[in-house]
Write an enzyme that holds these catalytic residues in place. Structure first.
Site, PDB file in Angstrom:
ATOM      1  CD  GLU A 108      -4.863  56.035   9.979  1.00  0.00           C
ATOM      2  OE1 GLU A 108      -3.512  55.454  11.143  1.00  0.00           O
ATOM      3  OE2 GLU A 108      -4.962  57.060   9.693  1.00  0.00           O
ATOM      4  CD  GLU A 109      -3.128  59.550   7.975  1.00  0.00           C
ATOM      5  OE1 GLU A 109      -2.903  60.010   8.791  1.00  0.00           O
ATOM      6  OE2 GLU A 109      -3.038  59.079   6.883  1.00  0.00           O
ATOM      7  CG  ASP A 158      -1.876  57.258   4.854  1.00  0.00           C
ATOM      8  OD1 ASP A 158      -2.554  56.415   5.031  1.00  0.00           O
ATOM      9  OD2 ASP A 158       0.024  58.055   4.716  1.00  0.00           O
ATOM     10  CG  ASP A 184      -2.724  52.644   6.957  1.00  0.00           C
ATOM     11  OD1 ASP A 184      -2.947  53.591   6.169  1.00  0.00           O
ATOM     12  OD2 ASP A 184      -2.637  53.461   8.452  1.00  0.00           O
ATOM     13  CG  HIS A 192      -6.787  55.363   7.710  1.00  0.00           C
ATOM     14  ND1 HIS A 192      -6.783  56.355   6.402  1.00  0.00           N
ATOM     15  CD2 HIS A 192      -5.453  54.985   7.418  1.00  0.00           C
ATOM     16  CE1 HIS A 192      -4.956  57.138   6.082  1.00  0.00           C
ATOM     17  NE2 HIS A 192      -4.518  55.850   6.565  1.00  0.00           N
TER      18      HIS A 192
END
Ligand SMILES: [Zn+2]
Length: 328
Positions: free
Chosen positions: A238-239, A207, A264, A195
């Site tokens: 994604e988050e 991240d 990830d 991501h």
């Protein structure tokens, strides 16, 4: 925008790192100041969690339940065989459900605001509420576990007062996936994904700058070696609920997809080589064996972009330096 979680007594301390829950009401002007209390069961999601506790006007410290993919799978409507996917449950629905129950019990007990934490998780965790009635729940934010532990220490030593002032304005943003296009869309292939987005309150280096960069490096290496049909996918959103990967799974044909490899947070500096998966991780472990590199194998559940593929019955694998912990 105000989003404040502060300890007022017995010491003054600002908790800058917290993640306000989306979809709940804002605090009233000036926020809530009150004694921090916890229910007997620490989660607060049972009918009798606040029994015999004077909670009125106070602020609750509540533990979040671990998300369990197994729970989500059981809720899944079967019938993917016709090529049409049934509606899939939201990731970590069970965790959100438990938190929603806890918030409803807290409201019934007269709690003004809630501070959640997930035991052992010192990263920010986003909660999103969008069911009818959620606007009636108390405002809430999620603290890092380390901050919750500090507060609990003061609570246990004689009590602590906190000031919580939350205001969350939701806004819509566009996001996108970056996908390589296979020469033949129907040819069997493996997918590699990472991501591109990060949490709002973080630099996004591990991240997930780390996974995105490794993926780019892999793409270059693959261009040189031509090691078989693959597709590289940089996911958006994604988050915010695995938006990019879920969109792919919902809209693209998965028939040619033989497996999905997720990257990830691959740069956590804890010197652990971790892998997870429900089969394809043998590609990693076979290699690790040949170079005499020890590894830890973790569960294949979690909260990253492998999950939509896993739920769509695509074999998945991933590498992670923290295989023993939850993935985000
Ligand atoms: Zn991530």
């Amino acid at each position: 925008m105000r989003n404040i979680v502060k300890q007022v007594s017995p010491r003054e301390r600002d908790f800058d790192m917290h993640s306000p829950a989306m979809g709940l009401p804002a605090s009233p002007d000036g926020g809530h100041k009150g004694e921090l209390i916890a229910p007997s069961d620490s989660f607060g999601d049972a009918e009798d969690s606040w029994k015999d506790v004077d909670a009125k006007g106070k602020i609750a410290l509540l533990e979040l339940r671990e998300p369990s993919l197994r729970g989500a799978k059981e809720e899944r409507v079967s019938g993917c065989h016709g090529g049409e996917h049934a509606t899939r449950p939201r990731i970590a629905d069970d965790q959100t459900e438990a938190a929603r129950r806890a918030l409803a019990h807290a409201r019934a007990a007269g709690i003004s605001a809630v501070l959640f934490y997930l035991e052992g998780a010192d990263i920010l965790i986003g909660l999103r509420f969008d069911a009818p009635g959620d606007k009636e729940l108390p405002p809430a934010s999620v603290l890092r576990s380390v901050d919750a532990t500090a507060l609990r220490k003061d609570m246990d030593a004689g009590g602590t007062t906190v000031h919580v002032d939350l205001e969350l304005r939701e806004r819509s943003v566009d996001t996108f996936n970056v996908l390589t296009v296979p020469p033949d869309a129907d040819a069997a292939r493996h997918l590699f994904g990472a991501h591109l987005d990060s949490v709002p309150m973080g630099p996004g280096i591990d991240d997930n700058g780390s996974g995105s960069a490794v993926l780019l490096d892999l793409a270059f290496a693959h261009a040189d070696r031509k090691a078989g049909p693959v597709e590289f996918c940089w996911w958006g959103g994604e988050e915010d609920g695995l938006r990019g990967s879920r969109h792919y799974v919902d809209t693209e044909s998965l028939k040619p997809v033989r497996g999905y490899f997720n990257m990830d947070m691959v740069a956590v500096p804890n010197y652990v080589v971790g892998v997870y998966g429900n089969g394809p991780q043998s590609h990693y472990t076979d290699h690790l064996k040949t170079i005499d590199q020890p590894w830890l194998e973790g569960p294949d559940d979690g909260m990253s972009d492998q999950v939509p593929f896993l739920l769509a019955d695509v074999p998945v694998a991933g590498s992670t330096p923290s295989a023993a912990g939850p993935r985000r």
